[in-house]
Design an enzyme around this catalytic site. Sequence first.
Site, PDB file in Angstrom:
ATOM      1  N   SER A  82       0.833  -1.190   0.000  1.00 45.93           N
ATOM      2  CA  SER A  82       0.000   0.000   0.000  1.00 45.93           C
ATOM      3  C   SER A  82       0.881   1.258   0.000  1.00 45.93           C
ATOM      4  O   SER A  82       1.719   1.417  -0.870  1.00 45.93           O
ATOM      5  CB  SER A  82      -0.955  -0.046   1.200  1.00 45.93           C
ATOM      6  OG  SER A  82      -1.944   0.944   1.104  1.00 45.93           O
ATOM      7  N   HIS A 118      -7.808  -4.789  -1.570  1.00 41.57           N
ATOM      8  CA  HIS A 118      -6.731  -4.082  -0.888  1.00 41.57           C
ATOM      9  C   HIS A 118      -6.607  -4.591   0.552  1.00 41.57           C
ATOM     10  O   HIS A 118      -7.577  -4.600   1.301  1.00 41.57           O
ATOM     11  CB  HIS A 118      -6.998  -2.583  -0.887  1.00 41.57           C
ATOM     12  CG  HIS A 118      -5.788  -1.769  -0.572  1.00 41.57           C
ATOM     13  ND1 HIS A 118      -4.886  -1.380  -1.543  1.00 41.57           N
ATOM     14  CD2 HIS A 118      -5.289  -1.289   0.596  1.00 41.57           C
ATOM     15  CE1 HIS A 118      -3.911  -0.684  -0.985  1.00 41.57           C
ATOM     16  NE2 HIS A 118      -4.128  -0.615   0.315  1.00 41.57           N
ATOM     17  N   ASP A 178      -9.632  -3.456  -6.130  1.00 46.79           N
ATOM     18  CA  ASP A 178      -8.823  -2.463  -5.421  1.00 46.79           C
ATOM     19  C   ASP A 178      -8.784  -1.183  -6.247  1.00 46.79           C
ATOM     20  O   ASP A 178      -8.470  -1.218  -7.442  1.00 46.79           O
ATOM     21  CB  ASP A 178      -7.403  -3.014  -5.220  1.00 46.79           C
ATOM     22  CG  ASP A 178      -6.481  -2.064  -4.473  1.00 46.79           C
ATOM     23  OD1 ASP A 178      -6.953  -1.011  -3.990  1.00 46.79           O
ATOM     24  OD2 ASP A 178      -5.283  -2.371  -4.370  1.00 46.79           O
TER      25      ASP A 178
END
Length: 350
Positions: free
Chosen positions: A135, A319, A289
């Site tokens: 991320s 995600h 995502d």
Amino acid sequence: FLDKVGIISEVHLLRVIMETIPPSKDTRLLIKDLRFERVKVRIYQPKPSNNSQRRGILYFHGGVGQFGSIRAYERTCRYFCRKTNSVVVSVGYRLAPEHPFPAQFEDCLTAAIHLLRTAQDHGVDPSRIVICGDSSGGTLTAAVAQALVNRRDLPKLRAQILIYPFLQCVDLNLPSYQQNERVPILLKERTLVLGMRYVNVDLGIIKELYKGCHVSEDQRLKYQKWVSPENIPHEFKTRGYKPSPTYLPSQEICEVAEPMFDPVFSPLLAEDSVVAQLPETFILTCEFDVLRDDGLLYKKRLEDHGIKVTWCHLQEGFHGTVFLALFGKVLGFRSGTKGLKKIVDFLRLM
């Protein structure tokens, strides 16, 4: 709700939640806390230690620069240490808002330089150092790799691993943003709010960001060859994508949003002269995502410059799926387990 009534801020609540379930002790590993200059790190080494130098993995955790920690990512780093017989260094960089952007990048870069210079002191082969993050940790990974390309006084990175990274703020209506805007755990609005707080940009312009009014004509011309739906393969546009109308930029909004175009925050916007020198790369994307297309665009950019890219796409992934896969029977996800295996397979080749 808790934030609005003044009980606890959203960021502090997320910090608490991520550290709620600590892992049990692991007698198979040597674990120690150190500082690389001012930066807190935790080093994981397999037992028994031997005289040969191992691969080194420098890990930058996710959390939009505001939450996440060494403790929260204990499972992740232990897993990579055990499965790849590597020395893993987890970086406890400073968090915003207490430490404003770009303190997070500065700490990660400091840790990377320190490890490259002192690798042998930690049983690491300096020619086999890989940086990795998920991320916003993937954002930091990309930014650190870019910052190191012209350093002739340091060993070259062996590779970089980007796990569903955020990489650009030019187009927030790419197919993945449209298709997954309401998919947990990273909803589109939540992504933008957290990102804007991270770089301390006024949340009042969020509707203008949706429209693209924060991108000046000069920026639009410069970045359209790197950030465009045209660069996304057709198969990723079949699930409910419509080209967005073009709105005129606002000079006032462009000035407010300027920090978001810094390549430290948006590594996809780095110059060609930098991208062309990057190391071998592994990119993991998830179908469900909002950040999926950032990874696809960076993959194309790297490959256009002849950089070797290994791509893993989790068709059922979302995600955070890789992070959550390490919580076993409580929160186990097959797609996340598949992603972890692909990362391990890649690392074993380094």
